[in-house]
Design a protein around this motif. Structure first.
Motif, short mmCIF file in Angstrom:
data_model
loop_
_atom_site.label_atom_id
_atom_site.label_comp_id
_atom_site.label_asym_id
_atom_site.label_seq_id
_atom_site.Cartn_x
_atom_site.Cartn_y
_atom_site.Cartn_z
N GLY A 185 -45.80 0.48 62.38
CA GLY A 185 -45.35 -0.80 62.92
C GLY A 185 -45.35 -1.90 61.86
O GLY A 185 -45.76 -1.69 60.73
N ASP A 206 -42.45 4.02 62.16
CA ASP A 206 -42.51 3.67 63.58
C ASP A 206 -43.97 3.61 64.05
O ASP A 206 -44.35 2.72 64.81
CB ASP A 206 -41.74 4.68 64.43
CG ASP A 206 -40.24 4.59 64.25
OD1 ASP A 206 -39.75 3.60 63.66
OD2 ASP A 206 -39.53 5.53 64.69
N TRP A 207 -44.77 4.56 63.60
CA TRP A 207 -46.18 4.64 64.00
C TRP A 207 -46.96 3.46 63.41
O TRP A 207 -47.79 2.86 64.09
CB TRP A 207 -46.77 5.97 63.54
CG TRP A 207 -48.21 6.16 63.86
CD1 TRP A 207 -48.74 6.54 65.06
CD2 TRP A 207 -49.31 5.99 62.97
NE1 TRP A 207 -50.12 6.61 64.96
CE2 TRP A 207 -50.49 6.28 63.68
CE3 TRP A 207 -49.41 5.62 61.63
CZ2 TRP A 207 -51.74 6.22 63.11
CZ3 TRP A 207 -50.67 5.56 61.05
CH2 TRP A 207 -51.82 5.86 61.79
N LYS A 223 -39.51 7.90 58.70
CA LYS A 223 -39.12 7.20 59.93
C LYS A 223 -40.24 7.24 60.96
O LYS A 223 -40.63 6.22 61.52
CB LYS A 223 -37.84 7.76 60.52
CG LYS A 223 -37.38 7.00 61.75
CD LYS A 223 -36.14 7.56 62.35
CE LYS A 223 -35.67 6.83 63.58
NZ LYS A 223 -36.64 6.15 64.38
N SER A 224 -40.80 8.44 61.19
CA SER A 224 -41.89 8.57 62.16
C SER A 224 -43.12 7.77 61.73
O SER A 224 -43.76 7.11 62.55
CB SER A 224 -42.27 10.05 62.34
OG SER A 224 -41.20 10.78 62.87
#
Length: 189
Positions: free
Chosen positions: A135, A132-133, A128-129
């Protein structure tokens, strides 16, 4: 009155004690795995009583989970800048210190309880991280590709290695990781 009588009582700092326990747990879990690490051994490494480890963390599984999550957030891998990320990450994966997170995850596979925790952390925290990073476009798949490369490289270079890691292999990993990062700039079909 002797010097012993004048000494002030030692004040406890629960946050520092918990951090020391988590550091000790991370060091042991990442070097010898979940099954071979015991609560007593963690307590000894942290220089605390075993009962204190149990009081703060309850179970070995909870200690493992908290040590792993703390290490991931503490090192902030996915808040770094994207240019040259592949080179920096490849250097970390082959370096002694920072490769302990993937090593801990890989070693967790051998035990059912720790594998389930590692799967949960991979899904809920790491992927998830990372997505998100990274994109758009296709962040989830790109995150999975990146993690697959890093884990595979870690297994090969840390646990199956038959000699020094060839520099050309490190450069290949760096280029491959950077290509995944740079896909955000690729034209969408």
């Amino acid at each position: 009155m002797t010097m012993e009588d004048k000494r002030e009582p030692k004040r406890r700092n629960p946050a520092k004690t918990q951090a020391r326990i988590l550091d000790a747990a991370f060091e042991l879990f990442s070097s010898q795995g979940y099954a071979r690490t015991g609560m007593r051994e963690v307590a000894e490494r942290a220089d605390v009583a075993t009962s204190l480890v149990v009081r703060y963390f309850g179970t070995k599984a909870a200690l493992f989970e908290q040590a792993l999550v703390r290490a991931i957030y503490e090192r902030g891998f996915f808040v770094r800048s994207k240019p040259n990320f592949g080179e920096r990450m490849a250097a970390l994966v082959v370096g002694d210190e920072e490769a302990r997170i993937p090593a801990m995850m890989v070693l967790a596979i051998a035990d059912l309880e720790s594998r389930e925790i590692a799967q949960k952390i991979t899904r809920d925290v790491v992927l998830k991280s990372l997505a998100d990073w990274l994109g758009p476009p296709d962040a989830q798949n790109r995150a999975l590709h990146m993690l697959t490369l890093m884990n595979g490289f870690t297994i090969q270079t840390r646990h199956l290695r038959t000699g020094d890691v060839p520099p050309e292999s490190v450069r290949w990993l760096a280029r491959s990781l950077q290509a995944i990062v740079d896909e955000e700039n690729a034209p969408v079909n």
